[in-house]
Design a protein around this motif. Structure first.
Motif, PDB file in Angstrom:
ATOM      1  N   ALA A   8      50.118  79.819 120.998  1.00 12.31           N
ATOM      2  CA  ALA A   8      50.484  78.626 121.770  1.00 12.31           C
ATOM      3  C   ALA A   8      51.935  78.256 121.486  1.00 12.31           C
ATOM      4  O   ALA A   8      52.400  78.372 120.350  1.00 12.31           O
TER       5      ALA A   8
ATOM      6  N   GLN B 128      38.296  81.264 127.232  1.00  6.10           N
ATOM      7  CA  GLN B 128      39.447  81.672 126.437  1.00  6.10           C
ATOM      8  C   GLN B 128      39.086  82.829 125.487  1.00  6.10           C
ATOM      9  O   GLN B 128      37.995  82.893 124.979  1.00  6.10           O
TER      10      GLN B 128
ATOM     11  N   VAL C  74      46.669  77.481 133.367  1.00  2.77           N
ATOM     12  CA  VAL C  74      45.465  77.541 132.534  1.00  2.77           C
ATOM     13  C   VAL C  74      44.464  78.484 133.197  1.00  2.77           C
ATOM     14  O   VAL C  74      44.130  78.330 134.359  1.00  2.77           O
TER      15      VAL C  74
ATOM     16  N   SER D  99      47.420  83.626 124.599  1.00  2.00           N
ATOM     17  CA  SER D  99      48.059  82.392 125.033  1.00  2.00           C
ATOM     18  C   SER D  99      47.207  81.723 126.092  1.00  2.00           C
ATOM     19  O   SER D  99      46.619  82.386 126.929  1.00  2.00           O
ATOM     20  N   HIS D 100      47.138  80.400 126.044  1.00  2.00           N
ATOM     21  CA  HIS D 100      46.312  79.650 126.971  1.00  2.00           C
ATOM     22  C   HIS D 100      47.150  78.991 128.054  1.00  2.00           C
ATOM     23  O   HIS D 100      46.692  78.100 128.721  1.00  2.00           O
ATOM     24  N   CYS D 101      48.387  79.401 128.177  1.00  2.00           N
ATOM     25  CA  CYS D 101      49.253  78.849 129.225  1.00  2.00           C
ATOM     26  C   CYS D 101      49.696  79.941 130.144  1.00  2.00           C
ATOM     27  O   CYS D 101      49.850  81.037 129.785  1.00  2.00           O
TER      28      CYS D 101
ATOM     29  N   ARG E 254      43.998  71.459 129.219  1.00  2.00           N
ATOM     30  CA  ARG E 254      44.926  72.011 128.236  1.00  2.00           C
ATOM     31  C   ARG E 254      44.823  71.168 126.973  1.00  2.00           C
ATOM     32  O   ARG E 254      44.779  69.950 127.046  1.00  2.00           O
TER      33      ARG E 254
ATOM     34  N   CYS F  99      46.482  70.027 123.397  1.00  2.00           N
ATOM     35  CA  CYS F  99      47.721  69.973 122.633  1.00  2.00           C
ATOM     36  C   CYS F  99      47.420  69.447 121.229  1.00  2.00           C
ATOM     37  O   CYS F  99      46.753  68.428 121.072  1.00  2.00           O
TER      38      CYS F  99
ATOM     39  N   ALA G  26      46.578  74.966 123.336  1.00  2.00           N
ATOM     40  CA  ALA G  26      47.480  75.551 124.329  1.00  2.00           C
ATOM     41  C   ALA G  26      48.941  75.199 124.069  1.00  2.00           C
ATOM     42  O   ALA G  26      49.841  75.841 124.599  1.00  2.00           O
TER      43      ALA G  26
ATOM     44  N   CYS H 231      53.784  74.680 129.029  1.00  2.00           N
ATOM     45  CA  CYS H 231      52.362  74.867 129.284  1.00  2.00           C
ATOM     46  C   CYS H 231      52.001  74.264 130.642  1.00  2.00           C
ATOM     47  O   CYS H 231      51.402  73.189 130.712  1.00  2.00           O
TER      48      CYS H 231
ATOM     49  N   THR I  34      48.112  81.159 116.111  1.00  2.00           N
ATOM     50  CA  THR I  34      48.033  80.962 117.554  1.00  2.00           C
ATOM     51  C   THR I  34      49.320  81.397 118.237  1.00  2.00           C
ATOM     52  O   THR I  34      50.389  81.341 117.640  1.00  2.00           O
TER      53      THR I  34
END
Length: 137
Positions: free
Chosen positions: A77, A130, A125, A135-137, A6, A8, A51, A120, A75
């Protein structure tokens, strides 16, 4: 980079706080990208791997709410505001500009770790590459 990692984005102008946030999140399993201005934060937020974003509202080059809206346009995120602004109006304005959560300074590292995990989770994940804008969470 590990497909599971992930990422940040930390947007914080204070070197000490930026360092603390980076360490806490790294130990929580995040790959941390840390920047010191809103301009750098907006540019870095275009990375589809992001993320989670932590954002200080008191930045030297632009208002944090402006930065938040610009990042929100780039994003999906979650945005976690880390700020000394603790009045109810500040919290409401933060939520209105796209914050998923709001943590006031000074904060305990365990509070940051818990909020980051909530926003997250490590097990959320995706296994697949991706897709930008998702969203990556």
């Amino acid at each position: 980079m590990n497909q599971q990692q992930r990422v940040c984005l930390v947007v914080e102008d204070d070197d000490d706080i930026r360092g603390l946030v980076s360490v806490v999140l790294s130990r929580s399993g995040f790959l941390v990208k840390a920047v010191g201005t809103g301009t750098e934060g907006i540019a870095a937020a275009a990375d589809p791997a992001i993320a989670l974003v932590t954002l200080d509202l008191g930045l030297p080059d632009m208002d944090g709410h402006v930065v938040a809206r610009a990042i929100r346009a780039l994003t999906s995120a979650p945005l976690l505001f880390l700020t000394a602004r603790s009045e109810e109006d500040d919290v409401l304005a933060g939520m209105a500009s796209g914050a998923a959560a709001y943590l006031t300074k000074p904060f305990h590292p365990k509070e940051l770790k818990a909020l980051a995990a909530q926003l997250c989770p490590a097990d959320a994940v995706p296994q697949e590459p991706q897709i930008p804008g998702k969203s990556h969470c």
